[in-house]
Design an enzyme around this catalytic site. Structure first.
Site, PDB file in Angstrom:
ATOM      1  N   GLY A  98      31.540  44.483  29.787  1.00  0.00           N
ATOM      2  CA  GLY A  98      31.768  45.423  28.683  1.00  0.00           C
ATOM      3  C   GLY A  98      32.746  44.812  27.705  1.00  0.00           C
ATOM      4  N   ILE A 115      36.048  44.580  27.676  1.00  0.00           N
ATOM      5  CA  ILE A 115      37.125  43.727  28.193  1.00  0.00           C
ATOM      6  C   ILE A 115      36.554  42.419  28.746  1.00  0.00           C
ATOM      7  CG2 ILE A 115      39.043  43.566  29.856  1.00  0.00           C
ATOM      8  CD1 ILE A 115      39.383  46.647  29.506  1.00  0.00           C
ATOM      9  N   ARG A 175      25.672  45.753  35.504  1.00  0.00           N
ATOM     10  CA  ARG A 175      24.589  46.705  35.780  1.00  0.00           C
ATOM     11  C   ARG A 175      23.459  46.541  34.759  1.00  0.00           C
ATOM     12  NH1 ARG A 175      25.982  53.046  36.177  1.00  0.00           N
ATOM     13  NH2 ARG A 175      26.822  52.555  34.133  1.00  0.00           N
ATOM     14  N   THR A 176      23.829  46.488  33.496  1.00  0.00           N
ATOM     15  CA  THR A 176      22.821  46.309  32.454  1.00  0.00           C
ATOM     16  C   THR A 176      23.064  44.982  31.748  1.00  0.00           C
ATOM     17  OG1 THR A 176      23.049  48.680  32.121  1.00  0.00           O
ATOM     18  CG2 THR A 176      21.691  47.499  30.521  1.00  0.00           C
ATOM     19  N   THR A 227      41.904  43.435  37.180  1.00  0.00           N
ATOM     20  CA  THR A 227      42.672  44.231  36.217  1.00  0.00           C
ATOM     21  C   THR A 227      41.920  45.531  35.917  1.00  0.00           C
ATOM     22  OG1 THR A 227      41.599  43.024  34.426  1.00  0.00           O
ATOM     23  CG2 THR A 227      43.791  42.272  35.048  1.00  0.00           C
ATOM     24  N   ARG A 270      40.158  48.438  38.473  1.00  0.00           N
ATOM     25  CA  ARG A 270      40.633  49.538  39.306  1.00  0.00           C
ATOM     26  C   ARG A 270      40.778  49.051  40.738  1.00  0.00           C
ATOM     27  NH1 ARG A 270      42.323  51.607  35.609  1.00  0.00           N
ATOM     28  NH2 ARG A 270      41.969  53.667  34.720  1.00  0.00           N
ATOM     29  N   GLU A 301      48.677  53.360  44.017  1.00  0.00           N
ATOM     30  CA  GLU A 301      49.781  52.840  43.198  1.00  0.00           C
ATOM     31  C   GLU A 301      50.904  53.859  43.112  1.00  0.00           C
ATOM     32  OE1 GLU A 301      47.970  51.807  39.451  1.00  0.00           O
ATOM     33  OE2 GLU A 301      46.570  50.442  40.405  1.00  0.00           O
ATOM     34  N   HIS A 307      50.312  47.334  37.233  1.00  0.00           N
ATOM     35  CA  HIS A 307      49.324  48.026  36.368  1.00  0.00           C
ATOM     36  C   HIS A 307      49.764  47.994  34.895  1.00  0.00           C
ATOM     37  CE1 HIS A 307      45.950  51.282  36.380  1.00  0.00           C
ATOM     38  NE2 HIS A 307      45.941  50.588  35.245  1.00  0.00           N
ATOM     39  N   ILE A 308      49.790  46.781  34.343  1.00  0.00           N
ATOM     40  CA  ILE A 308      50.292  46.606  32.971  1.00  0.00           C
ATOM     41  C   ILE A 308      49.224  46.046  32.024  1.00  0.00           C
ATOM     42  CG2 ILE A 308      52.751  46.407  33.494  1.00  0.00           C
ATOM     43  CD1 ILE A 308      52.368  43.330  33.543  1.00  0.00           C
ATOM     44  N   GLY A 309      47.946  46.186  32.416  1.00  0.00           N
ATOM     45  CA  GLY A 309      46.857  45.646  31.582  1.00  0.00           C
ATOM     46  C   GLY A 309      47.000  46.024  30.111  1.00  0.00           C
TER      47      GLY A 309
HETATM   48  C1  DGY Z   1      43.319  52.215  31.598  1.00  0.00           C
HETATM   49  O1  DGY Z   1      43.619  52.578  30.450  1.00  0.00           O
HETATM   50  O2  DGY Z   1      42.472  52.796  32.258  1.00  0.00           O
HETATM   51  C2  DGY Z   1      43.999  51.010  32.134  1.00  0.00           C
HETATM   52  O3  DGY Z   1      43.950  50.968  33.508  1.00  0.00           O
HETATM   53  C3  DGY Z   1      45.413  50.921  31.659  1.00  0.00           C
HETATM   54  O4  DGY Z   1      45.930  49.634  31.877  1.00  0.00           O
END
Ligand code: DGY
Length: 318
Positions: A154, A156, A176-177, A235, A237, A266, A285-287
């Protein structure tokens, strides 16, 4: 109208909301305890929540006036979509604005793990750096020429591709697609079956949303199909990876390392088994956690809420 926030947002966002609504903000324990949430949500028209809030059927059913749920996240796996749909509740979320930040972090984690950056940092802080520049000291591996496998292509995933090209990585993906061939050509990526992605990747990076089908998709069986020298990056889930299996795979050297920004539960504590492994890089969890991105997310979260309550089209709705 009345709205509930399960946590305070940026000041500019709070001011904007205060101009329009009566606001209830949870300032206590994070996440907001379910019992309190059920009580507070009863009479509100809108809810602003975070990715760690579980907005399940019981909570949705206890809301008598709820029209909009606006989550401060791109992920919406924490919201029971069917329960919301049944009650005609609109859901807003924050894609796009956090794509670049999350892709940047992914590259950071890859570089860190492959060049042993935080491992070296831990070593120095523990007083373990004694001699300089030995030919075999703290050697990592080059990125150039390696195969990056991306699960999920997708927004990201595609942003990671663009960055990874600069490091000379060759890129395969499974999703998936499948993307149109013209887009694959433009991005310079190759579609492969999931098993081949596992087999071929030197780096396997997860960018798929969490749902029933992706629950524990990375487990001992799938990790055993990976190269022993491969590393796993997550990064997306936490529950996409069976964490117990990952620990076993790392201990048994079934794979070489992992870099994780997300976990099954978490926050993880300092006694988690992963914290004792040198071939593991951990992030809290700092993506999406850059100042610019988090502010944009707040802006979209409140705009989604306001538009939804005005019965207008949200910027991003599920
Ligand atoms: C989200 O927005 O779902 C991300 O996990 C945040 O980093």
């Amino acid at each position: 109208m009345q709205i509930l926030l399960t946590r305070r947002l940026h000041d500019f966002a709070m001011k904007e909301l205060q101009k329009r609504y009566k606001i209830v903000v949870h300032d206590g324990k994070i996440p907001m305890p379910k019992k309190i949430l059920i009580e507070k949500i009863k009479n509100v028209d809108g809810l602003i929540c975070f990715p760690y809030d579980t907005i399940d059927r019981k909570i949705i059913d206890s809301a008598k006036n709820l029209q909009v749920i606006s989550t401060y996240s791109v992920g919406y796996d924490h919201i029971d979509l069917d329960a919301a749909k049944r009650k005609n509740i609109k859901i807003g979320y924050t894609p796009d604005v956090l794509t670049g930040a999350t892709a940047d972090l992914t590259i950071g984690l890859i570089l860190d793990l492959m060049r042993r950056i935080t491992e070296g940092d831990r070593l120095i802080r523990a007083g373990g750096w004694r001699q300089i520049f030995g030919p075999h000291d703290y050697v990592g591996v080059d990125l150039e020429g390696k195969t990056l496998g991306i699960l999920g292509m997708g927004r990201i995933g595609q942003a990671v591709v663009k960055r990874a090209k600069g490091f000379g990585l060759s890129i395969q993906y499974h999703t998936r697609t499948r993307l149109p061939k013209s887009q694959e050509r433009k991005l310079g990526i190759k579609y492969v079956r999931f098993n081949d992605l596992l087999k071929n990747s030197d780096i396997l990076s997860i960018h798929t949303p969490y749902r029933k089908e992706t629950h524990h998709i990375m487990n001992l069986k799938t990790m055993k199909k990976m190269k022993k020298s491969a590393i796993l990056i997550n990064t997306a889930r936490g529950k996409i990876i069976n964490e117990k299996d990952l620990v076993r795979a790392l201990e048994a050297k079934i794979i070489a390392g992992a870099a994780l920004d997300v976990f099954e539960k978490e926050p993880i504590g300092k006694n988690h088994k992963l914290t004792r492994m040198q071939n593991v890089v951990l992030a809290p969890h700092i993506g999406s956690s850059s100042a610019e991105t988090r502010a944009k997310m707040a802006q979209i979260t409140i705009q989604n809420l306001i538009l939804g309550l005005e019965k207008k089209k949200m910027i991003y709705s599920v």
